[in-house]
Design a protein around this motif. Structure first.
Motif, PDB file in Angstrom:
ATOM      1  N   UNK A  12      52.913 -30.980   8.027  1.00 52.87           N
ATOM      2  CA  UNK A  12      51.843 -31.934   7.699  1.00 52.87           C
ATOM      3  C   UNK A  12      50.987 -31.455   6.531  1.00 52.87           C
ATOM      4  N   UNK A  13      50.662 -30.179   6.569  1.00 52.73           N
ATOM      5  CA  UNK A  13      49.811 -29.607   5.517  1.00 52.73           C
ATOM      6  C   UNK A  13      50.519 -29.733   4.153  1.00 52.73           C
ATOM      7  N   UNK A  14      51.797 -29.328   4.167  1.00 50.65           N
ATOM      8  CA  UNK A  14      52.548 -29.368   2.902  1.00 50.65           C
ATOM      9  C   UNK A  14      52.660 -30.796   2.382  1.00 50.65           C
ATOM     10  N   UNK A  15      53.062 -31.732   3.256  1.00 47.87           N
ATOM     11  CA  UNK A  15      53.269 -33.116   2.784  1.00 47.87           C
ATOM     12  C   UNK A  15      51.986 -33.740   2.252  1.00 47.87           C
ATOM     13  N   UNK A  16      50.854 -33.474   2.897  1.00 49.02           N
ATOM     14  CA  UNK A  16      49.640 -34.111   2.395  1.00 49.02           C
ATOM     15  C   UNK A  16      49.248 -33.514   1.033  1.00 49.02           C
ATOM     16  N   UNK A  17      49.479 -32.206   0.899  1.00 52.81           N
ATOM     17  CA  UNK A  17      49.181 -31.604  -0.419  1.00 52.81           C
ATOM     18  C   UNK A  17      50.100 -32.191  -1.507  1.00 52.81           C
ATOM     19  N   UNK A  18      51.396 -32.292  -1.150  1.00 56.06           N
ATOM     20  CA  UNK A  18      52.373 -32.810  -2.122  1.00 56.06           C
ATOM     21  C   UNK A  18      52.018 -34.228  -2.555  1.00 56.06           C
ATOM     22  N   UNK A  19      51.693 -35.084  -1.601  1.00 58.54           N
ATOM     23  CA  UNK A  19      51.402 -36.487  -1.912  1.00 58.54           C
ATOM     24  C   UNK A  19      50.166 -36.660  -2.787  1.00 58.54           C
ATOM     25  N   UNK A  20      49.237 -35.716  -2.693  1.00 61.59           N
ATOM     26  CA  UNK A  20      48.055 -35.913  -3.531  1.00 61.59           C
ATOM     27  C   UNK A  20      48.163 -35.162  -4.872  1.00 61.59           C
ATOM     28  N   UNK A  21      49.272 -34.447  -5.064  1.00 61.07           N
ATOM     29  CA  UNK A  21      49.439 -33.729  -6.344  1.00 61.07           C
ATOM     30  C   UNK A  21      49.668 -34.721  -7.482  1.00 61.07           C
ATOM     31  N   UNK A  22      49.041 -34.463  -8.659  1.00 60.10           N
ATOM     32  CA  UNK A  22      49.153 -35.426  -9.769  1.00 60.10           C
ATOM     33  C   UNK A  22      49.895 -34.891 -10.984  1.00 60.10           C
ATOM     34  N   UNK A  23      50.237 -33.605 -10.926  1.00 55.08           N
ATOM     35  CA  UNK A  23      50.988 -33.094 -12.073  1.00 55.08           C
ATOM     36  C   UNK A  23      52.008 -32.047 -11.632  1.00 55.08           C
ATOM     37  N   UNK A  24      52.910 -31.742 -12.519  1.00 52.85           N
ATOM     38  CA  UNK A  24      54.011 -30.828 -12.239  1.00 52.85           C
ATOM     39  C   UNK A  24      53.525 -29.429 -11.881  1.00 52.85           C
ATOM     40  N   UNK A  25      52.417 -29.010 -12.533  1.00 54.34           N
ATOM     41  CA  UNK A  25      51.931 -27.636 -12.318  1.00 54.34           C
ATOM     42  C   UNK A  25      51.449 -27.476 -10.868  1.00 54.34           C
TER      43      UNK A  25
END
Ligand code: DAH
Length: 347
Positions: A12-25
């Motif tokens: 859950x932690x990983x997916x929520x972080x991934x979904x809110x990421x806006x750039x490749x870095x």
């Protein structure tokens, strides 16, 4: 916290972080944080050995699913982020800036001169005809009063086509060596008066140098009617060459021999580079041979079915490559077939 719970929390932690990421870095950092060598998920997977044996298979399966889900989410978001960046960049393009102009080509100098020749002849009543580059010995030689054993054949280094697997007699099909081959084809079909020019390519087995090519352009021409005389030929050549090369050119005529004309005439033009003084361009002759011609031989008129007692005619050939090099003061024919754009852009 059980191992299963721990894994679900990490997912859950990983997916929520991934979904809110806006750039490749950012995505790269998340990947490292969970899947790197000492990433949270990697470490959790290592702990599976501590799970009691009876549960291990089930926990192991869950762990793999979690890992796969995180990897897939990362990949999906990467694609999404990339597209977003492109769209943003596109929106930043200023469409009011003038675009890059595509380069526009032009006709090859040889084609330009050929069209000029056709135009000048059209104005004095000549029609242009097109003929085959693969020709028969019959039209290229026989009709033109050059039988099989004639020495003139030696001057026309002929390319023969391989006819071994066909019904064609060996030696009968060739690449035409002269556009004069069209004399027979046209005159057999058209009754006098005829006034025709034939621009086209010819082929000879020549050693290539500054003034010879194995493939060269000519404009053949012929005119047959009642009462056509040698002076008509002189007048036509004089008029046409002055229109093409300038009114102040100097011309001279000399006799020559071609089996299909009698008498044969050679036209010389004073060298345009040295004005007759002699230079490397005209090979120190001061004059350039530009247009062989003559009165059509009665044997040719007979071979095409004309009555040589009633009609007469003249024929000529303009060496088109020669005309181009003389007009533009070029000292090497090969420049005309060189694909270097720095040469072609000058015309
Ligand atoms: N066909 C000759 C050649 O290529 C040139 C030629 C000479 C053509 C005299 C003619 C002519 O029509 O009358 O060598």
């Amino acid at each position: 916290m059980s191992m299963e719970e721990q894994l679900m929390n990490l997912k859950n932690e990983a997916l929520s972080l991934i979904l809110s990421a806006e750039d490749g870095k950012t995505l790269e950092e998340i990947k490292l944080q969970f899947l790197g060598r000492s990433g949270k998920l990697t470490l959790a997977l290592k702990d599976i050995v501590k799970v009691p044996v009876e549960n291990r298979a089930e926990v192991g399966k869950l762990a793999n699913e979690v890992k796969q889900a995180v990897e897939e989410a990362l990949e999906r978001q990467e694609g999404f982020v990339k597209k977003e960046t492109i769209t943003k960049k596109r929106a930043a393009i200023d469409t009011s800036i003038p675009g890059i102009q595509p380069q526009i080509g032009h006709l090859h100098p040889m084609t330009q001169v050929m069209l000029d020749v056709v135009e000048v002849f059209k104005q004095i009543g000549f029609q242009a005809a097109d003929g085959p580059e693969i020709e028969t010995d019959h039209y290229n030689f026989e009709v033109l009063n050059i039988p099989k054993d004639h020495p003139a054949r030696d001057t026309q280094m002929t390319f023969y086509l391989d006819t071994r697997n066909s019904k064609v007699t060996p030696g009968e099909v060739i690449l035409r060596t002269q556009t004069s081959a069209m004399q027979g084809r046209v005159m057999q079909k058209v009754k006098p008066p005829v006034r025709v020019i034939v621009p086209g390519k010819n082929f000879r087995y020549e050693q290539v140098d500054a003034s010879h090519g194995f493939e060269f352009w000519q404009v053949e021409g012929f005119c047959v009617d009642t009462h056509i005389r040698l002076t008509d030929l002189f007048g036509t050549i004089d008029y046409v060459l002055r229109r093409l090369m300038g009114q102040d050119i100097k011309l001279k005529f000399a006799t020559t021999n071609f089996p299909f004309v009698e008498p044969g005439v050679d036209t010389y033009m004073e060298c345009t580079v040295c004005k007759g003084k002699g230079c490397s361009f005209c090979k120190y002759a001061g004059w350039s041979e530009i247009m062989p011609a003559g009165m059509i031989h009665p044997n040719v008129l007979k071979a095409v079915g004309y009555d040589s007692q009633k009609v007469s005619g003249f024929a000529f050939a303009i060496g088109l490559s020669r005309l181009v090099t003389l007009r533009y003061h070029m000292d090497d024919l090969r420049l005309l077939t060189n694909p270097d754009l720095r040469i072609l852009k000058q015309f």
